[in-house]
Design a protein around this motif. Sequence first.
Motif, PDB file in Angstrom:
ATOM      1  N   GLU A  20      10.525  -5.848  12.813  1.00 50.66           N
ATOM      2  CA  GLU A  20      11.925  -6.115  13.136  1.00 50.66           C
ATOM      3  C   GLU A  20      12.214  -7.613  13.197  1.00 50.66           C
ATOM      4  OE1 GLU A  20      15.183  -4.786  16.551  1.00 50.66           O
ATOM      5  OE2 GLU A  20      13.054  -4.921  17.053  1.00 50.66           O
ATOM      6  N   LYS A  21      11.235  -8.414  13.596  1.00 50.16           N
ATOM      7  CA  LYS A  21      11.457  -9.848  13.805  1.00 50.16           C
ATOM      8  C   LYS A  21      11.824 -10.561  12.516  1.00 50.16           C
ATOM      9  CE  LYS A  21       8.399 -10.278  17.827  1.00 50.16           C
ATOM     10  NZ  LYS A  21       7.113 -10.831  18.336  1.00 50.16           N
ATOM     11  N   GLU A  22      11.199 -10.158  11.405  1.00 48.83           N
ATOM     12  CA  GLU A  22      11.469 -10.809  10.117  1.00 48.83           C
ATOM     13  C   GLU A  22      11.714  -9.740   9.061  1.00 48.83           C
ATOM     14  OE1 GLU A  22       8.971 -14.563   9.389  1.00 48.83           O
ATOM     15  OE2 GLU A  22       7.639 -13.261  10.552  1.00 48.83           O
ATOM     16  N   PRO A  23      12.875  -9.094   9.070  1.00 51.41           N
ATOM     17  CA  PRO A  23      13.107  -7.950   8.181  1.00 51.41           C
ATOM     18  C   PRO A  23      13.045  -8.280   6.695  1.00 51.41           C
ATOM     19  CG  PRO A  23      15.148  -8.656   9.241  1.00 51.41           C
ATOM     20  CD  PRO A  23      14.037  -9.385   9.930  1.00 51.41           C
ATOM     21  N   ASP A  24      13.261  -9.551   6.339  1.00 46.73           N
ATOM     22  CA  ASP A  24      13.279  -9.905   4.917  1.00 46.73           C
ATOM     23  C   ASP A  24      11.904 -10.305   4.371  1.00 46.73           C
ATOM     24  OD1 ASP A  24      16.019  -9.444   4.753  1.00 46.73           O
ATOM     25  OD2 ASP A  24      16.485 -11.491   5.405  1.00 46.73           O
ATOM     26  N   ARG A  25      10.932 -10.470   5.256  1.00 46.24           N
ATOM     27  CA  ARG A  25       9.624 -10.913   4.767  1.00 46.24           C
ATOM     28  C   ARG A  25       8.926  -9.794   3.989  1.00 46.24           C
ATOM     29  NH1 ARG A  25       5.229  -8.849   7.423  1.00 46.24           N
ATOM     30  NH2 ARG A  25       5.560  -8.062   9.553  1.00 46.24           N
ATOM     31  N   GLU A  26       8.032 -10.187   3.117  1.00 46.14           N
ATOM     32  CA  GLU A  26       7.277  -9.241   2.312  1.00 46.14           C
ATOM     33  C   GLU A  26       6.195  -8.599   3.182  1.00 46.14           C
ATOM     34  OE1 GLU A  26       6.195  -9.992  -2.099  1.00 46.14           O
ATOM     35  OE2 GLU A  26       4.447 -10.586  -0.943  1.00 46.14           O
ATOM     36  N   ALA A  27       6.255  -7.282   3.337  1.00 44.38           N
ATOM     37  CA  ALA A  27       5.278  -6.579   4.180  1.00 44.38           C
ATOM     38  C   ALA A  27       4.206  -5.891   3.347  1.00 44.38           C
ATOM     39  CB  ALA A  27       5.983  -5.560   5.062  1.00 44.38           C
ATOM     40  N   LEU A  28       4.593  -5.206   2.265  1.00 45.28           N
ATOM     41  CA  LEU A  28       3.651  -4.454   1.442  1.00 45.28           C
ATOM     42  C   LEU A  28       3.853  -4.793  -0.027  1.00 45.28           C
ATOM     43  CD1 LEU A  28       4.004  -0.881   3.050  1.00 45.28           C
ATOM     44  CD2 LEU A  28       2.245  -2.602   3.547  1.00 45.28           C
ATOM     45  N   VAL A  29       2.725  -4.882  -0.741  1.00 48.65           N
ATOM     46  CA  VAL A  29       2.734  -5.071  -2.190  1.00 48.65           C
ATOM     47  C   VAL A  29       1.908  -3.956  -2.799  1.00 48.65           C
ATOM     48  CG1 VAL A  29       2.104  -6.583  -4.103  1.00 48.65           C
ATOM     49  CG2 VAL A  29       2.927  -7.576  -1.946  1.00 48.65           C
ATOM     50  N   HIS A  30       2.506  -3.227  -3.740  1.00 45.22           N
ATOM     51  CA  HIS A  30       1.784  -2.148  -4.418  1.00 45.22           C
ATOM     52  C   HIS A  30       2.196  -2.162  -5.878  1.00 45.22           C
ATOM     53  CE1 HIS A  30       1.146   2.155  -5.695  1.00 45.22           C
ATOM     54  NE2 HIS A  30      -0.017   1.871  -5.162  1.00 45.22           N
ATOM     55  N   GLY A  31       1.318  -2.687  -6.741  1.00 51.04           N
ATOM     56  CA  GLY A  31       1.686  -2.828  -8.143  1.00 51.04           C
ATOM     57  C   GLY A  31       2.875  -3.764  -8.275  1.00 51.04           C
ATOM     58  N   ASP A  32       3.919  -3.276  -8.921  1.00 42.97           N
ATOM     59  CA  ASP A  32       5.131  -4.083  -9.094  1.00 42.97           C
ATOM     60  C   ASP A  32       6.086  -3.976  -7.910  1.00 42.97           C
ATOM     61  OD1 ASP A  32       4.272  -4.893 -11.593  1.00 42.97           O
ATOM     62  OD2 ASP A  32       5.231  -3.194 -12.607  1.00 42.97           O
ATOM     63  N   ARG A  33       5.749  -3.131  -6.943  1.00 40.95           N
ATOM     64  CA  ARG A  33       6.640  -2.909  -5.798  1.00 40.95           C
ATOM     65  C   ARG A  33       6.422  -3.977  -4.724  1.00 40.95           C
ATOM     66  NH1 ARG A  33       5.901   2.946  -3.524  1.00 40.95           N
ATOM     67  NH2 ARG A  33       7.629   2.233  -2.196  1.00 40.95           N
ATOM     68  N   ARG A  34       7.519  -4.457  -4.169  1.00 38.17           N
ATOM     69  CA  ARG A  34       7.494  -5.388  -3.050  1.00 38.17           C
ATOM     70  C   ARG A  34       8.362  -4.771  -1.950  1.00 38.17           C
ATOM     71  NH1 ARG A  34       3.994  -9.943  -4.366  1.00 38.17           N
ATOM     72  NH2 ARG A  34       3.540  -9.420  -6.541  1.00 38.17           N
ATOM     73  N   VAL A  35       7.730  -4.367  -0.857  1.00 36.48           N
ATOM     74  CA  VAL A  35       8.432  -3.678   0.223  1.00 36.48           C
ATOM     75  C   VAL A  35       8.616  -4.653   1.378  1.00 36.48           C
ATOM     76  CG1 VAL A  35       8.385  -1.727   1.817  1.00 36.48           C
ATOM     77  CG2 VAL A  35       7.390  -1.490  -0.471  1.00 36.48           C
ATOM     78  N   VAL A 206      -1.244 -14.239   7.092  1.00 37.31           N
ATOM     79  CA  VAL A 206      -2.301 -13.337   6.639  1.00 37.31           C
ATOM     80  C   VAL A 206      -1.791 -12.512   5.464  1.00 37.31           C
ATOM     81  CG1 VAL A 206      -3.687 -11.321   7.254  1.00 37.31           C
ATOM     82  CG2 VAL A 206      -3.447 -13.206   8.872  1.00 37.31           C
ATOM     83  N   ARG A 207      -2.562 -12.509   4.376  1.00 39.98           N
ATOM     84  CA  ARG A 207      -2.288 -11.642   3.233  1.00 39.98           C
ATOM     85  C   ARG A 207      -3.571 -10.824   3.015  1.00 39.98           C
ATOM     86  NH1 ARG A 207       2.282 -12.464   0.460  1.00 39.98           N
ATOM     87  NH2 ARG A 207       1.482 -11.572  -1.472  1.00 39.98           N
ATOM     88  N   ALA A 208      -3.544  -9.593   3.500  1.00 38.50           N
ATOM     89  CA  ALA A 208      -4.738  -8.739   3.524  1.00 38.50           C
ATOM     90  C   ALA A 208      -4.755  -7.813   2.319  1.00 38.50           C
ATOM     91  CB  ALA A 208      -4.764  -7.916   4.807  1.00 38.50           C
ATOM     92  N   LEU A 209      -5.892  -7.775   1.640  1.00 40.73           N
ATOM     93  CA  LEU A 209      -6.059  -6.902   0.482  1.00 40.73           C
ATOM     94  C   LEU A 209      -6.767  -5.626   0.897  1.00 40.73           C
ATOM     95  CD1 LEU A 209      -5.910  -6.403  -2.594  1.00 40.73           C
ATOM     96  CD2 LEU A 209      -8.152  -7.495  -2.776  1.00 40.73           C
ATOM     97  N   VAL A 210      -6.141  -4.478   0.629  1.00 40.61           N
ATOM     98  CA  VAL A 210      -6.735  -3.167   0.866  1.00 40.61           C
ATOM     99  C   VAL A 210      -7.190  -2.612  -0.475  1.00 40.61           C
ATOM    100  CG1 VAL A 210      -6.270  -0.789   1.553  1.00 40.61           C
ATOM    101  CG2 VAL A 210      -5.404  -2.677   2.943  1.00 40.61           C
ATOM    102  N   GLY A 229       2.548 -10.107  11.624  1.00 43.34           N
ATOM    103  CA  GLY A 229       3.504 -10.770  10.752  1.00 43.34           C
ATOM    104  C   GLY A 229       2.999 -11.077   9.364  1.00 43.34           C
ATOM    105  N   GLY A 230       1.925 -10.432   8.941  1.00 38.52           N
ATOM    106  CA  GLY A 230       1.352 -10.690   7.631  1.00 38.52           C
ATOM    107  C   GLY A 230       1.807  -9.706   6.574  1.00 38.52           C
ATOM    108  N   THR A 231       1.135  -9.773   5.427  1.00 37.71           N
ATOM    109  CA  THR A 231       1.434  -8.939   4.267  1.00 37.71           C
ATOM    110  C   THR A 231       0.196  -8.163   3.882  1.00 37.71           C
ATOM    111  OG1 THR A 231       3.042 -10.551   3.458  1.00 37.71           O
ATOM    112  CG2 THR A 231       2.188  -8.976   1.851  1.00 37.71           C
ATOM    113  N   VAL A 232       0.380  -6.914   3.442  1.00 33.64           N
ATOM    114  CA  VAL A 232      -0.725  -6.076   2.985  1.00 33.64           C
ATOM    115  C   VAL A 232      -0.540  -5.795   1.497  1.00 33.64           C
ATOM    116  CG1 VAL A 232      -1.885  -3.849   3.208  1.00 33.64           C
ATOM    117  CG2 VAL A 232      -1.042  -5.019   5.245  1.00 33.64           C
ATOM    118  N   VAL A 233      -1.570  -6.138   0.716  1.00 37.29           N
ATOM    119  CA  VAL A 233      -1.586  -5.873  -0.725  1.00 37.29           C
ATOM    120  C   VAL A 233      -2.432  -4.635  -0.947  1.00 37.29           C
ATOM    121  CG1 VAL A 233      -2.171  -6.770  -3.006  1.00 37.29           C
ATOM    122  CG2 VAL A 233      -1.359  -8.334  -1.214  1.00 37.29           C
ATOM    123  N   LEU A 234      -1.860  -3.599  -1.570  1.00 35.27           N
ATOM    124  CA  LEU A 234      -2.524  -2.309  -1.730  1.00 35.27           C
ATOM    125  C   LEU A 234      -3.006  -2.095  -3.154  1.00 35.27           C
ATOM    126  CD1 LEU A 234       0.145  -0.227   0.227  1.00 35.27           C
ATOM    127  CD2 LEU A 234      -2.170  -0.716   1.036  1.00 35.27           C
TER     128      LEU A 234
END
Length: 516
Positions: A20-35, A206-210, A229-234
């Motif tokens: 909720e604190k940063e609704p516009d930040r990139e939270a998830l990356v999956h292929g071409d999708r940016r959530v 943090v940009r964590a790769l799963v 507050g980081g991003t997860v790359v799937l």
Amino acid sequence: MDAITGHFHSHVEKILDALEKEPDREALVHGDRRVSAGELRGLVYGMARALRAQGVERGQMVTLLAGNLPETIAARYAAGLLGCAVNHLYAGLSPDVHADILRDVETRALIVDPEHGGRAAELARRVPLERVLVLGEGGAGTGPDLVRLAAEESAEAFAGSARPQDICTIRHTGGTTGHPKAICTTFGQWAAVGSGRPEGGEAGQVRALVCTTLAHAAGFMADAALRDGGTVVLLEGFEAGAVLAAVERERVSHMFLLPPLLYQLMDHPEIDRTDTSSLRMLTYGGCASSPARLAAAVRRFGPVLNQFYGQNEAGGISVLPPEDHDPRRPELLRTAGKVIEGVEVVIRDAEGRSLPAGERGEICVRSPHVMKGYWKQPELTAEVLRDGWLHTGDIGFVDRDGYLTIVDRLKDMIVVVGGHVYTAELEDVLNSHPHVLHSAVFGVPDAQRTERVHAVVVRAPGREVGEVELCALVRKRKGAMYEPASIAFADALPLTDAGKPDKKLLRRRALGRGGE
């Protein structure tokens, strides 16, 4: 617990607050999708309302059979927000094992991604399931589309229903009888885990790769990254070239690997042409590692390696941080590091006596993160939880400097890509064939140091059975994950002085070193 309202704040609500604190930040990356964080948060609340409309309530079991998708993460959080226990299945297990687990935990709702729609339909025919829901279109009529249902619901926030004593997760591991053991952890325990930022990272950076299943350690890492507050790359799974490309493309800072996967990464032909300078924490664990390969990894990636030793039953036990990964001190690389703050470890002999520094015995653990027990298996729980201490089944020692070394495993387990193979279970399957007299199963590392499952089989007198037939039996009964890489045949199994199959000798023979 909120000091003003008295409301228990679960780990899911902490993650939702961070989104909720940063609704516009990139939270998830999956292929071409940016959530974005806002999109993920809205999806979680929508899914939670949709699940509730389907009759799912606090205290019930939600089982996931789904890959590394944004919708999988949202479904986990939605179920947790309602106070449900989540059971995330390994996809590589057989229909029989999946069915046993679903019956065992009394699943209220099975949530699958479209790729597993066929398996879900089969399970629904075999197990009484009140609800089957699909994460998107393409589930072949298995059940309603939970994503579509969520889109029809409000995305507004509401207070979670979980209570500290409620079961949060049930994670299955093998049992000596062949029946899976279900490890129970509460919401209160999860809320107390990892209250600070991931080591090696600053808030929001943090940009964590799963790249291994969310059902295992990678899921914990994803939770920590999103909470802080980081991003997860799937990625859907591990493939060394794809992982290297993702690290460079997405500027990955954190990831988790089993040691054999780390070796594959280092051995890939693109490794020296890939920019991995963004890595700040490469955590590994889950099985034994080679000090020589770890030293080479430090020279290649820099001081970013972080070994984590833990168990599903015990939670985290010890850590070997980057500063202790010194190629000039290989003796440290053979250890599992020092015990985590807040965790107590004692080494005990077979009679339960505590042993001094340097002496080998069973590693016993006491901490707030130790499981509450095995689901509906009080006798088995009592075997491993005694006087407030968890008996891990691992053999090791603590040296005078406080470093813990794991020598062997009492539990005869093989760590493979995708999960764990329990040798007693596989031996039971092989021995069930009418033409098999005895069998012994063990793990052997291949050239890439990946653990492979091998078996030696003694045929019944006058009977014939071949490798192809036995592998087919294993696939049918236990799934592809349990299928041996090779099966050898012998007139008899070599025995130790105690009369047990000598698996160390069999392993040496399989490695081509004979019986020396």
